[in-house]
Design an enzyme around this catalytic site. Structure first.
Site, mmCIF file in Angstrom:
data_model
loop_
_atom_site.group_PDB
_atom_site.id
_atom_site.type_symbol
_atom_site.label_atom_id
_atom_site.label_comp_id
_atom_site.label_asym_id
_atom_site.label_seq_id
_atom_site.Cartn_x
_atom_site.Cartn_y
_atom_site.Cartn_z
ATOM 1 N N THR A 18 0.834 -1.205 0.000
ATOM 2 C CA THR A 18 0.000 0.000 0.000
ATOM 3 C C THR A 18 0.870 1.257 0.000
ATOM 4 O OG1 THR A 18 -1.548 -1.270 1.369
ATOM 5 C CG2 THR A 18 -1.980 1.079 1.129
ATOM 6 N N ARG A 22 7.993 -2.812 2.772
ATOM 7 C CA ARG A 22 8.220 -2.959 4.217
ATOM 8 C C ARG A 22 8.589 -4.399 4.525
ATOM 9 N NH1 ARG A 22 3.315 0.842 6.653
ATOM 10 N NH2 ARG A 22 3.619 2.419 5.054
ATOM 11 N N SER A 116 6.480 3.577 8.486
ATOM 12 C CA SER A 116 5.313 4.287 9.006
ATOM 13 C C SER A 116 4.837 3.795 10.369
ATOM 14 C CB SER A 116 4.197 4.210 7.977
ATOM 15 O OG SER A 116 3.133 5.014 8.364
ATOM 16 N N HIS A 117 3.610 3.293 10.422
ATOM 17 C CA HIS A 117 3.022 2.925 11.712
ATOM 18 C C HIS A 117 3.524 1.573 12.211
ATOM 19 C CE1 HIS A 117 0.590 1.062 8.611
ATOM 20 N NE2 HIS A 117 0.260 0.148 9.481
ATOM 21 N N LYS A 129 10.139 4.087 0.451
ATOM 22 C CA LYS A 129 9.177 4.395 -0.606
ATOM 23 C C LYS A 129 9.716 5.512 -1.474
ATOM 24 C CE LYS A 129 6.534 6.924 2.897
ATOM 25 N NZ LYS A 129 5.269 7.161 3.569
ATOM 26 N N ASP A 280 1.919 9.364 13.622
ATOM 27 C CA ASP A 280 2.522 8.031 13.548
ATOM 28 C C ASP A 280 4.015 8.108 13.256
ATOM 29 O OD1 ASP A 280 2.297 8.909 10.924
ATOM 30 O OD2 ASP A 280 2.062 6.877 10.137
ATOM 31 N N ASP A 282 5.981 8.089 10.637
ATOM 32 C CA ASP A 282 6.519 9.011 9.631
ATOM 33 C C ASP A 282 5.746 10.319 9.532
ATOM 34 O OD1 ASP A 282 4.339 7.632 8.593
ATOM 35 O OD2 ASP A 282 5.055 7.787 6.534
ATOM 36 N N ASP A 284 2.532 11.119 8.921
ATOM 37 C CA ASP A 284 1.453 11.424 7.974
ATOM 38 C C ASP A 284 0.060 11.135 8.519
ATOM 39 O OD1 ASP A 284 1.837 8.705 7.834
ATOM 40 O OD2 ASP A 284 2.131 8.620 5.663
ATOM 41 N N ARG A 285 -0.022 10.449 9.654
ATOM 42 C CA ARG A 285 -1.352 10.169 10.221
ATOM 43 C C ARG A 285 -1.665 11.112 11.367
ATOM 44 N NH1 ARG A 285 -2.562 3.765 10.378
ATOM 45 N NH2 ARG A 285 -1.640 3.271 8.362
ATOM 46 N N THR A 347 -7.637 2.102 -1.324
ATOM 47 C CA THR A 347 -6.832 2.430 -0.144
ATOM 48 C C THR A 347 -5.391 2.754 -0.535
ATOM 49 O OG1 THR A 347 -8.203 1.073 1.290
ATOM 50 C CG2 THR A 347 -5.930 1.451 2.004
ATOM 51 N N GLU A 367 -9.839 6.369 6.309
ATOM 52 C CA GLU A 367 -10.329 5.971 7.627
ATOM 53 C C GLU A 367 -9.202 5.613 8.585
ATOM 54 O OE1 GLU A 367 -9.696 2.709 8.634
ATOM 55 O OE2 GLU A 367 -8.733 2.445 6.686
ATOM 56 N N SER A 368 -8.015 5.335 8.037
ATOM 57 C CA SER A 368 -6.881 4.903 8.852
ATOM 58 C C SER A 368 -6.152 6.076 9.489
ATOM 59 C CB SER A 368 -5.924 4.111 7.977
ATOM 60 O OG SER A 368 -5.563 4.872 6.844
ATOM 61 N N LYS A 379 -0.585 12.485 2.982
ATOM 62 C CA LYS A 379 -1.388 12.830 4.144
ATOM 63 C C LYS A 379 -0.465 13.498 5.149
ATOM 64 C CE LYS A 379 -1.319 8.004 5.848
ATOM 65 N NZ LYS A 379 -0.892 7.072 4.793
#
Ligand code: VG1
Ligand code: CO
Length: 546
Positions: A18, A22, A116-117, A129, A280, A282, A284-285, A347, A367-368, A379
């Site tokens: 996604t 990873r 990320s998370h 990425k 999170d 990185d 972005d959340r 997604t 939604e995440s 994001k």
């Protein structure tokens, strides 16, 4: 010093998910692993004229292996003939800041070192990425080309110049290539200043407004300190866990109700400040919690869309909204009221890029816990918190009041996501195949006391370039707008993770204060039975409920 060519052979399993590639640190740090992937990226995106004149942006979330990986990427970029690498000081660069720097400095693109998370540390995950010149995640045709290259690679190039001092700001050289170590916060801060009413935010904090921001020992610490405490005058201590650590303090840097539990508990206590927020690994959340009230990311997107005109950058309104397919329909209702389109994408942020570049949407969300706008092509966690702060400052009211008024106006989309983590991959595939095979007969059937009006395997046709992405999740829709969605995660590194997304619309304001799990209980039970989750996975209940 000449670049050395190292013989290698293809390594299986390098398909970006996604959001990038990873894997466990042990796998990434294995012989040739990272180098094979980086060379494959370079081969897949190399301009016809080569990389001469090109600048590559580089940085990561500070997790274990970040520094070693940064040094290797620099040596490999030098060997490819890049003119310049711009690397964040200390190897640090949040994902949205990378997007910002790529765009502002009109560079070729960037490599972001992050999972990320996902958890960090020597036994955790690492990731990488590629983002292109628009600052956004590589589109699917690019990640496909990168993957194809990993399967044929036989050699890579690397220079042997001494390590760069990543802590020293300014210009150094790696085998004739310029390496510029820059302040990872500066450009981003400048951009935020241009979007928001910082004077109003300073006044808000002066008036005693209290924010608790949990950086989760991940990349947003330095950004949050500089912006909330430095620029906006929030008291010291506003930012918690503000120092990036290679193992994120042995926590999972995922800002949800499970992993940001300390913040959540604070917000539910009598000592709760006015706004609780977290980001999170990185950056972005975002997690947004009001006093006594968790704001679901789907609701947050809808709320930001409805209130964006209160923020200077969006004063003249938004042109459209996009949300990922599993994200609730709350934003659709706002878009409809505003008379602007709402797009439904698969997604992953890479699917928003074309819509943003074409000027067809202003806000996007998932939604995440991902929300963002056309200010970058990722994001952006801190941006989302600043949006909330700016809206609260203008409206002069509490998070709770803003949310309740929103529901009273638009109705409430009760929403939950149930994750079954680290299940057997074959069992997960069997569950999806079993359900997919039964979708055809579902339409018109009764489920959870309602007629099924839609049952399909989501396929997306990009409205800008016409590209088609299929098998993006199984959707079951009901007459009243309720939905159950099933998909397998594309970011995990052990086994498979099944995500089940459930929503139900409630128009009646007298029924807006229900407990979410109770409000959705019937649909949750139906979702388990329909997909035969217990039978396929042996699990009776999800590992994470958000
Ligand atoms: C998850 C989320 C998705 C998000 C992706 C990357 O993907 O569901 O919405 O874009 O993570 O987010 P998946 O395939 O595991 O469901 V991040 O902040 O980890 O880069
Ligand atoms: Co992230």
């Amino acid at each position: 010093m000449a670049a050395r060519t190292i013989k290698t052979s293809p390594i299986a399993g390098m398909k970006p998910g996604t959001s990038g590639l990873r894997k466990k640190v042990a796998e990434f740090a294995g012989p040739h692993y990272l180098a094979n992937f980086v060379q494959s990226v370079f081969d897949a995106v190399r301009p016809v004229a080569g990389f001469g004149g090109c600048t590559l942006v580089l940085g990561g979330d500070g997790r274990y292996y970040n520094l070693q990986a940064a040094q290797l990427v620099i040596q490999m970029a030098a060997a490819q003939g890049f003119a310049r690498v711009m690397v964040g000081q200390g190897g640090i660069l949040s994902t949205p800041a990378a997007s910002c720097v790529i765009r502002r400095h009109q560079t070729f693109g960037g490599l972001i070192l992050s999972a990320s998370h996902n958890e960090g540390g020597v036994n955790g995950d690492f990731g990488i990425k590629f983002n292109g010149a628009n600052g956004g995640p590589a589109a699917e045709n690019v990640t496909d080309a990168i993957y194809a290259r990993t399967l044929t690679l036989t050699e890579y190039k690397v220079c042997d110049s001494p390590d760069i001092d990543l802590d020293r700001l300014g210009v150094q050289q790696a085998d004739g290539m310029v390496v510029e170590v820059f302040d990872p916060v500066a450009d981003y801060l400048e951009l935020m200043r241009s979007l928001f009413d910082f004077d109003a935010l300073r006044a808000l904090f002066r008036s005693g407004f209290r924010l608790a921001f949990d950086a989760m020992h991940a990349v947003t610490g330095p950004y949050a300190r500089a912006i909330f405490e430095g620029e906006l005058g929030a008291p010291a201590g506003t930012v918690r866990n503000g120092t990036p650590l290679p193992d994120f303090g042995a926590h999972h840097p995922d800002p949800n109700l499970v992993h940001a539990k300390a913040l959540y508990d604070l917000m539910m206590s009598p000592q709760a400040p006015d706004l609780g927020a977290a980001s999170d690994g990185d950056g972005d959340r975002n997690l947004i919690v009001g006093r006594g009230l968790f704001v679901s990311p789907s609701d947050s997107l809808a709320l930001l869309a409805a209130n964006a005109h209160l923020v200077p950058a969006y004063r003249s309104g938004i042109v459209g909204v996009a949300r990922s397919m599993p994200t609730s329909g709350a934003a659709d209702r706002v878009a409809q009221a505003l008379g602007v389109p709402c797009f439904e994408t698969p997604t992953g942020w890479k699917y928003f890029g074309n819509l943003l570049d074409a000027g067809r949407v202003t806000l996007c969300g998932e939604e995440s816990a991902g929300t963002g706008s056309d200010h970058v092509r990722e994001k952006d966690g801190i941006w989302a918190v600043l949006m909330w702060l700016n809206i609260l400052a203008v409206r002069g009211t509490s998070v709770q009041a803003v949310v309740q008024q929103h529901w009273a106006t638009y109705g409430r989309n009760y929403y939950t996501r149930h994750d079954y983590e680290a299940i057997d991959s074959d069992a997960a595939k069997a569950l999806m195949a079993d359900l997919a095979g039964r979708l055809g007969g579902l339409k018109g059937q009764a489920l959870a006391g309602q007629a099924v009006t839609l049952a399909d395997d989501f396929s997306y046709t990009d409205p800008v370039d016409g590209s088609v992405s299929s098998h993006q999740g199984l959707r079951i829709g009901f007459a009243d707008g309720s939905r159950i969605v099933y998909r397998l995660s594309g970011t995990g590194t052990s086994g498979a993770t099944l995500r089940v997304y459930i929503e139900r619309y409630e128009a009646d304001p007298a029924r807006h204060a229900l407990d979410t799990q109770q409000a959705l209980a019937e649909l949750i039970a139906a979702a388990g039975q329909l997909a035969r989750i217990g039978h396929h996975t042996g699990r009776q209940r999800p590992d994470v409920v958000t």
